[in-house]
Design a protein around this motif. Structure first.
Motif, PDB file in Angstrom:
ATOM      1  N   LEU B 102       0.859  -1.169   0.000  1.00 30.25           N
ATOM      2  CA  LEU B 102       0.000   0.000   0.000  1.00 30.25           C
ATOM      3  C   LEU B 102       0.908   1.234   0.000  1.00 30.25           C
ATOM      4  CD1 LEU B 102      -2.550  -1.036   2.766  1.00 30.25           C
ATOM      5  CD2 LEU B 102      -2.445  -1.705   0.373  1.00 30.25           C
ATOM      6  N   GLU B 103       0.373   2.349  -0.464  1.00 28.52           N
ATOM      7  CA  GLU B 103       1.127   3.584  -0.315  1.00 28.52           C
ATOM      8  C   GLU B 103       0.230   4.628   0.317  1.00 28.52           C
ATOM      9  OE1 GLU B 103       3.084   5.078  -3.857  1.00 28.52           O
ATOM     10  OE2 GLU B 103       3.703   6.914  -2.827  1.00 28.52           O
ATOM     11  N   LEU B 104       0.805   5.373   1.231  1.00 31.58           N
ATOM     12  CA  LEU B 104       0.077   6.400   1.978  1.00 31.58           C
ATOM     13  C   LEU B 104       0.767   7.731   1.731  1.00 31.58           C
ATOM     14  CD1 LEU B 104      -2.129   6.531   4.405  1.00 31.58           C
ATOM     15  CD2 LEU B 104      -0.122   6.824   5.853  1.00 31.58           C
ATOM     16  N   ASN B 237      -2.395   5.342  11.116  1.00 36.79           N
ATOM     17  CA  ASN B 237      -3.392   4.885  10.148  1.00 36.79           C
ATOM     18  C   ASN B 237      -3.537   3.370  10.108  1.00 36.79           C
ATOM     19  OD1 ASN B 237      -4.844   6.827   8.391  1.00 36.79           O
ATOM     20  ND2 ASN B 237      -2.793   7.698   8.174  1.00 36.79           N
ATOM     21  N   ARG B 240      -7.034   1.808   9.416  1.00 40.30           N
ATOM     22  CA  ARG B 240      -7.572   2.036   8.071  1.00 40.30           C
ATOM     23  C   ARG B 240      -6.850   1.158   7.051  1.00 40.30           C
ATOM     24  NH1 ARG B 240      -7.144   8.214   8.402  1.00 40.30           N
ATOM     25  NH2 ARG B 240      -9.145   8.830   9.334  1.00 40.30           N
ATOM     26  N   LEU B 241      -5.544   1.028   7.241  1.00 43.38           N
ATOM     27  CA  LEU B 241      -4.747   0.242   6.290  1.00 43.38           C
ATOM     28  C   LEU B 241      -5.119  -1.235   6.380  1.00 43.38           C
ATOM     29  CD1 LEU B 241      -1.339   2.045   6.903  1.00 43.38           C
ATOM     30  CD2 LEU B 241      -2.784   2.261   4.865  1.00 43.38           C
ATOM     31  N   TYR B 244      -8.239  -1.739   4.709  1.00 42.94           N
ATOM     32  CA  TYR B 244      -8.093  -1.686   3.246  1.00 42.94           C
ATOM     33  C   TYR B 244      -7.683  -3.037   2.667  1.00 42.94           C
ATOM     34  CZ  TYR B 244      -6.864   0.005  -1.394  1.00 42.94           C
ATOM     35  OH  TYR B 244      -6.806   0.190  -2.741  1.00 42.94           O
TER      36      TYR B 244
END
Lengths: 670, 670
Positions: B102-104, B237, B240-241, B244
């Motif tokens: 993932l990228e934030l 986060n 949330r991650l 996801y």
């Protein structure tokens, strides 16, 4: 981090040409957020449904939420972050690479003198008022606007109000963006506006600088700010940039980076935030030669323009609306000031189309005279219509020579370009010749300094001023010297010159990345009826989509693993980003999940795939499917992602791709 | 904006396990800048010549220079900016896309509570001293180190010194990174170290927090900092991650963004700056299951390791040097703690190779016990040898569960993962059963609160601690209650559980983008003899080069314009960035200019081109040329830029490409 009210135009208001020099620009900015998010807009775009999807799928979300969050700061989650990266890459391709621009990347931390020269330290501010008892703060113009709007909307109050009072309210509301501090103060008093939370009286308006301040170094001796725009970094580097292009004018430099504004009351999601990404271009050009060498390529592009005079026409009149004009015509008719500005407007419009903004919701709005800085030649905003009304996403301004001149004066480093003439030219110059004998007698040891000053340090204007002063008043003070007419002889002489130095003009297109991203999401969003429930879809261009392809085995069964592996390898080799979803949910549910993320294509692996190694590809919006072997499907997707084909063209040329129509069972769930 | 001493490891030192809890990490960081930029290094890399090129061609330069500049802030000019963009894109491809991370993207502005929990507010600091008369500030460890080094290097002073004194100096110098504040103070006194600029005495060391502070909002009620690392944004986060990825563990998240440190005395160019770009990965994994599913792909990669025990070996001994080991062996022999950490080390090493760092100047150095936080399992730095010595460019740390636990405790939001068992398990649990009758009599109205506390809020450890306290001391204080043995019955029971929640461990690879970029430039730089003068060349990989191709018409003659246009169009279509140089300089001079920018390929258009539409392509390092028609040349360049071919392979397969060897006249100038 993202977009912003004045992303494109952060220059402070020192230089704004309103009669009293106050905050016309900052107020003007409010135009993009009309008080009404009118019913028409709400109908067209279902913001609530969109926001639900964006939060649930973590496109973005309030930052630091487990600690209560901070207004105006957002995190981009994986799909939002991927889209932002796509947008930045597309911008860089469209502007930096295709236009052959330079690109600069400088720090956000900026020392005080730079932003003092630009005017931000003294004038980049909003007017605030304080609740006289609780000390809670409000933006004065917002408070006034909201109060007036509420009273005008209230039918019982309206009935009890005289028509004169009503007219006063309406007039004030219409011009709330243009009020000076004194006018704001008077209006707040006149309408007895109070703090909305407590009904307490509010203080007189006072100014609040919107920059975040900090200190550099251990002793705190270097006051600094987080830049409120990226532009200044390019201005202060002008000499290095000019050197990099070997002195050749004109040239353009771009910078993509973060900017910061300490908003008093951030709101409207990504549209007004405290940390945001800008992409700015400074095109440096001779002030009198603003033709653009590639203008012919865009001259026939039809621009949607909302010029100044049409904005000023009565709102109900025929004239009060946009006009469609070719870029070439607009320059010829002097609707747009010059070719370079019009060139960038056309390029901006084609960029907006390429990221998926819908043409029918775009317009270029020209700044009114009182919105522009006094030095600006012409300014246009690309506005995008959304559920919030018309949002300013790109500002395009011809800022004349203001910026380079201001930094030259303060830094004492001349930010000028040199124009070598092809042929030497003869020019008339006005000369001030010092009478050395008289000056020597009068000033003794200081004489030399004055002689040098007269010989080398006066420009044309200073000489004319000196001449006039000596003729009319008989003496003039200059650098501590009292000069009298007997000390200087004036003459006009012809000179042969081979070159001139000049302060270049700056044409500045300035993009708010976060705002554009949000507008793309609004324009892409729609809801379609599903088997059991309405389903949200983001109709994103393949280039903008966070992922290009979903890979869906029919069910969680080991028999599909080798094919899943083959498809993954083929997609990776073609540099197509994808997401394999081998969860137990039905194919329809998994398509719906992909649709919400705006994933344009889905590859399904079914039991037939296992026997003949063919797969289906499904397109998000038409929900049609084609079938073929893995390489054929991947090739078609790659072409569509590169913009070299569309679903329609692939469907029509399916035989060339080695694909067939497919109406298999999984379609019905899609 | 760029790299940094502790780019990869910004965690403060609260948690560092040195006996007195002081700043071992920050000191440890100094290892990357040994006092000596030794003669050996200077010989190997001519830093001065490199820096001249980098400044002249505007790879980077001090920011805000027309206003006098600010130490530690840099602008990347066009070639530096392009290389940085390439580096970031390659990093994203290598890690985010190929690993399916993932990228934030979160804000740099961070409110106080987040960085208070992480420990930065209280402990992210350096020790400083002040000139007692001028108040000038110095970093205490730097001051001590420089003073001792200068004295040891001075032969006259050395002669006059006792051997005991000399030994004391050498010992102190060797451990200057590990000294506590008290030890620093004692050493500064003992050696009578004075302010170098004035020779005045200096104050006792005092702490200085390295974060830039600011306030959010108009009333200044939200104290905030510019983040000193990007990691915290991912920790806060976590929920949330995890959501996801549908709750599936393990997973990794990356963030590429700016971080800030208010360095006391920035120096060493891009290696220690105040604003810099980090690329960090947080791989979240079950604390007891750190095998990596793709480890087999890297198990045979040979890593260059400098483990803890070898660093501790006497400097002159055989053991005090690196060891080459396969990743698989290193994990099997417990040199590296676990597969996931070793996996990322191998991936980091292959990334370092792919950007052009030279294998012979790379090593992984393990942290010594006193460099690591007490909670950390294992830490390795990728160090790169340059003219400054060994520079830490990437840190790879197994941080156990520290971060998520700390944020959970303070925010009261449980940052945990759920492990659903395939089969239900029977576990032994220790239960504390409240004796309600006794508690009710003793605490009346408060009884309920204590009962609830005992039933639901004690974890295994707390229960054991309570049990022990009641047995040994007869009472225990808990949340204001005095608990006695008659109030609680303890028992071990069997429970069937279907899942467990746990705090994931974090494996953190953290990259300093600016440092890597600088090291790439040092490794790429060489000087070769030219016709008239030595010429600087940057041997950059095509993928890293700021531009891929120079296009050079033999002279400024209109006859070449149509071909220049055709070549430009072909390169643009193939997405190859290029620079046309049609200045009047000789072909040799123009090749030299391109070599300095690291441009790997040059296309020359000569008079033969005009007649037969063939052009030559010249490779930067071999200076060999091949000739063919425009499409053939562009195809070869495109293959080499994508890494699918090299000059050697293209030369060998030149017939397949439709190319021929060329030894034309322009070669001799190249």
């Amino acid at each position: 981090m993202e977009t912003h009210r004045k992303e494109r135009e952060a220059r402070p208001t020192t230089a704004v040409g309103t009669p009293d020099g106050t905050d016309a620009q900052a107020h003007g900015a409010e135009r993009d957020q009309p008080p009404s998010t009118s019913a028409a807009h709400r109908g067209r775009w279902d913001r609530e449904a969109l926001e639900t999807v964006l939060r649930r799928r973590f496109f973005f979300a309030p930052a630091f939420e487990i600690y209560g969050g901070v207004a105006g700061l957002y995190d981009y989650g994986p799909p939002g972050c991927a889209m932002k990266n796509n947008l930045v890459q597309m911008w860089r391709q469209h502007f930096v690479l295709e236009e052959g621009m330079l690109e600069l990347d400088g720090p956000a931390l900026t020392p005080d003198p730079v932003l003092r020269t630009s005017g931000h330290v003294d004038k980049f501010q909003d007017w605030m008022v304080r609740d006289t008892e609780t000390a809670a703060c409000y933006r004065a113009d917002h408070l006034l606007r909201d109060a007036l709007q509420a009273r005008l909307d209230d039918p019982t109050l309206s009935a009890a109000r005289s028509s004169a009072e009503r007219q006063d309210m309406e007039r004030t509301l219409a011009h709330v963006d243009e009020l000076t501090a004194d006018e704001l103060a008077a209006a707040l008093r006149r309408f007895d506006v109070r703090a909305p939370d407590t009904n307490n009286p509010v203080s007189a308006p006072y100014s609040f600088n919107l920059m975040f301040q900090t200190q550099i170094g251990p002793t705190g001796t270097i006051p600094a700010y987080l830049r409120p725009e990226t532009a200044q970094g390019m201005f202060v580097n002008f000499r290095r940039l000019l050197d990099y292009v070997g002195g050749r004018m004109p040239f353009a430099c771009a910078q993509i980076g973060l900017a910061y504004r300490n908003e008093i009351s951030p709101r409207a999601g990504l549209l007004r935030v405290r940390e945001f990404m800008q992409a700015e271009i400074e095109h440096f050009v001779h002030p009198e030669r603003k033709a653009h060498p590639r203008f012919h390529r865009v001259a026939d592009d039809v621009l949607v323009l909302f010029p100044r005079d049409r904005q000023s026409a009565p709102p109900d009149s025929e004239r009060h609306r946009v006009v469609r004009m070719r870029a070439g015509e607009a320059v010829a008719a002097a609707v747009i000031d010059n070719q370079t500005l019009a060139y960038f407007m056309a390029r901006t419009q084609s960029f907006a189309y390429s990221i998926g903004l819908r043409p029918e919701h775009l317009r270029f709005r020209q700044h009114l005279a009182n919105e522009m800085a006094h030095y600006a030649r012409d300014c246009w905003d690309l506005e995008v219509e959304t559920s919030y009304g018309w949002i300013e996403c790109v500002g395009l301004a011809d800022r004349a020579c203001y910026d380079l001149k201001a930094h030259s004066e303060v830094s004492k480093v001349e930010l000028v370009a040199l124009d070598k003439y092809d042929e030497p030219r003869t020019v008339q110059v006005f000369e001030a010749v010092p009478v050395k004998r008289v000056i020597g007698q009068r000033f003794k040891r200081d004489a030399r300094r004055l002689i040098e000053l007269l010989q080398t340090r006066l420009d044309e204007v200073a000489k004319l001023r000196l001449h006039e002063a000596l003729q009319t008043r008989g003496s003039h003070e200059l650098d501590g010297f009292t000069i009298t007419p007997d000390m200087v002889e004036f003459q006009r002489v012809s000179r042969t010159v081979h070159s001139e130095t000049y302060y270049p003009s700056v044409i500045e297109p300035s993009f708010g990345i976060g705002r554009l991203l949000y507008c793309v999401l609004e324009h892409a969003f729609y809801v379609r009826a599903g088997d059991d429930e309405a389903r949200a879809v983001l109709r994103l261009m393949p280039a903008m989509a966070p992922l290009k392809c979903a890979v869906l085995p029919l069910s969680k069964n080991e028999v599909f693993d080798p094919l899943l592996q083959r498809v993954s390898t083929a997609l990776t080799r073609a540099a197509i980003s994808f997401r394999a979803d081998d969860s137990n949910a039905s194919i329809g549910k998994r398509y719906a999940r992909a649709d919400e993320l705006g994933i344009p294509f889905g590859i399904t692996i079914d039991f037939d795939s296992v026997s003949d190694a063919t797969v289906t590809v499904r397109e998000r919006d038409s929900m049609q499917q084609l079938r073929g072997d893995i390489d054929a499907v991947v090739q078609a997707i790659a072409d569509m992602c590169r913009g070299e084909a569309h679903w329609k063209s692939v469907s029509e040329e399916r035989e060339r791709y080695g694909l067939q129509r497919f109406e298999g069972q999984q379609t019905t769930h899609g």
